[in-house]
Design an enzyme around this catalytic site. Structure first.
Site, short mmCIF file in Angstrom:
data_model
loop_
_atom_site.label_atom_id
_atom_site.label_comp_id
_atom_site.label_asym_id
_atom_site.label_seq_id
_atom_site.Cartn_x
_atom_site.Cartn_y
_atom_site.Cartn_z
N LYS A 171 0.91 -1.37 -0.19
CA LYS A 171 0.15 0.04 -0.09
C LYS A 171 0.75 1.32 -0.12
O LYS A 171 0.57 2.16 -0.98
CB LYS A 171 -1.00 -0.05 1.08
CG LYS A 171 -1.97 1.04 1.26
CD LYS A 171 -3.01 0.93 2.49
CE LYS A 171 -3.53 -0.32 2.49
NZ LYS A 171 -4.31 -0.49 3.67
N LYS A 180 1.81 -3.76 11.18
CA LYS A 180 0.50 -4.10 11.90
C LYS A 180 0.82 -4.64 13.27
O LYS A 180 1.58 -5.30 13.45
CB LYS A 180 -0.26 -4.89 11.06
CG LYS A 180 -1.92 -4.44 11.00
CD LYS A 180 -2.02 -3.29 10.19
CE LYS A 180 -3.69 -2.89 10.28
NZ LYS A 180 -4.05 -1.65 9.32
#
Length: 435
Positions: free
Chosen positions: A112, A124
């Site tokens: 991304k 994450k």
């Protein structure tokens, strides 16, 4: 020339790493990763490097509950890649969060950031808990202990957390304060998604939904559809879903259905989205009981005929079991991984354009980057400037991927992986491997 799927099914990259499992977001990501690796002709070493997380951290989080009892929660942080810069990614609090899920989300963040040309790697985090069952004090103690356990991981030049599912600007403020107390200085750039008063950015809360709508408008244009002549269905009515629905409504699109955990709500004549948002805000953030639309199930909502479908809820909402019943022209993935990898071909055969999550919901990380830049400079931008720059970067990213799509005669999702992986692989070759 068109991509030959036989090469993929028998090629070198089919075997290394996990095989596809429809119940695993990480394995769905790996299936798509292999496809791009074949096109890019990555060698074995490059493949293994880019497929493997740089770091996986699991911690125990003891918390003294309001009752005086001690409960121990489990927390995760996965840094998938830091070739392009410090790793970046949200932290989610959920009772069903797993390390496997966090690994998938971290890798998606890598691609991304590369796609929207943000100089971050992917990461994450997650804590396995049910925040709805925790008091504010318990939530604060959990957050601060999780942060303390991650002091050697987090850092404005190392790894920068942000909000995700069930976390918000207050939780980010606690992370920033805990880190700062241990660093013996205020370090606002260690986390993004903070309150404005603590160095947050204007436009951050709306950024993901705004980015979703920017690429939706670009996709409608490619399909020869005007926004005010289109119909939209939005699954999920949290921050991303509600803002996406609101902005599509403002563009003149007829939003015929919305949903949350209480179910779907359908009105063939269109739903007044500002009214629905006001209702949810007055009803403990729930659409339960909303009377200005017909109650349907979330599964029925996905089958509605429309021009644009925006799944903005959770992973794995569309799979082989229901992909054949999807009745839309464009799907824009507001959530991470709402379409299983083994549903991609079904949607492609139906002629549905899918704008993938690693582009569609990249507005959040883009404005997170803006916030980090502003914190480092100590100079803050107006919301108008934030939105203008966000729209420009998202539209440029869409155009780049559309060009890759046409060059290789592949889908937009495949183009996203090819573009993102190629950028990280090229950077890796330039940097080399430190030994």
């Amino acid at each position: 020339m068109p991509y030959d799927d036989k090469m993929h099914s028998t090629g070198y990259y089919k075997e290394p790493g996990p095989k596809l499992d429809e119940d695993s977001p990480f394995k769905s990501m790996m299936e798509r990763f292999r496809f791009a690796a074949d096109i890019l002709e990555l060698d074995e070493g490059e493949f293994q490097y880019l497929a493997s997380p740089v770091k996986q951290v699991t911690v125990s989080i003891p918390v003294v509950m309001d009752s005086g009892d001690i409960r121990v929660f489990e927390g995760y942080r996965v840094i998938h890649d830091n070739v392009l810069g410090p790793s970046k990614g949200g932290i989610r609090y959920a009772p069903d969060v797993t390390l496997e899920e966090v690994k998938a989300l971290a890798s998606w963040m890598t691609w991304k950031c590369a796609i929207v040309n943000v100089p971050f790697g992917g990461a994450k985090g997650g804590v396995r808990c049910n925040p709805k069952q925790l008091s504010s004090g318990e939530l604060e103690r959990l957050t601060r202990r999780y942060t303390a356990n991650m002091l050697e991981v987090f850092g404005p030049d190392r790894d920068i957390p942000a909000p995700d599912m069930n976390t918000d600007e207050q939780i980010m403020a606690w992370i920033m304060d805990t880190y700062s107390m241990n660093a013996h200085k205020t370090e606002t750039a260690v986390v993004t998604g903070k309150p404005i008063i603590l160095g947050g950015s204007h436009g951050r809360k709306e950024a993901t939904g705004r980015g979703v709508v920017t690429v939706t408008l670009a996709a409608l244009n490619k399909a020869g559809l005007a926004p005010n002549k289109s119909s939209t269905v939005v699954q999920g009515f949290g921050n991303v879903g509600s803002i996406s629905a609101k902005l599509m409504y403002e563009q003149g699109s007829k939003v015929i259905a919305i949903s949350d955990v209480s179910g779907g709500y359908y009105n063939k004549d269109g739903i007044d989205i500002p009214d629905a948002i006001a209702y949810a805000q007055q009803n403990d953030k729930s659409l339960e009981g909303y009377s200005k639309a017909e109650k349907i199930t979330n599964e029925e909502l996905l089958r509605l005929e429309c021009d644009v479908l925006i799944p903005a809820a959770k992973e794995d909402q569309i799979g082989p079991h229901n992909a054949g019943n999807i009745n839309t022209r464009i799907i824009v993935e507001g959530a991470n991984g709402p379409i299983m990898a083994n549903a991609d071909a079904i949607l492609e055969d139906k002629g549905i354009m899918v704008v993938p999550d690693i582009l569609a919901n990249a507005g959040g990380v883009t404005v997170s980057y803006f916030e980090w830049v502003q914190d480092r400079q100590g100079y803050f931008w107006t919301e108008e400037r934030v939105n203008r720059r966000l729209n420009r970067m998202m539209r440029a990213a869409f155009d780049n991927l559309f060009n890759v799509r046409e060059e290789h005669d592949i889908t937009l999702r495949q183009a996203a992986y090819v573009y993102g992986i190629n950028k990280v692989a090229t950077t890796l070759k330039m940097r080399g491997i430190y030994a």
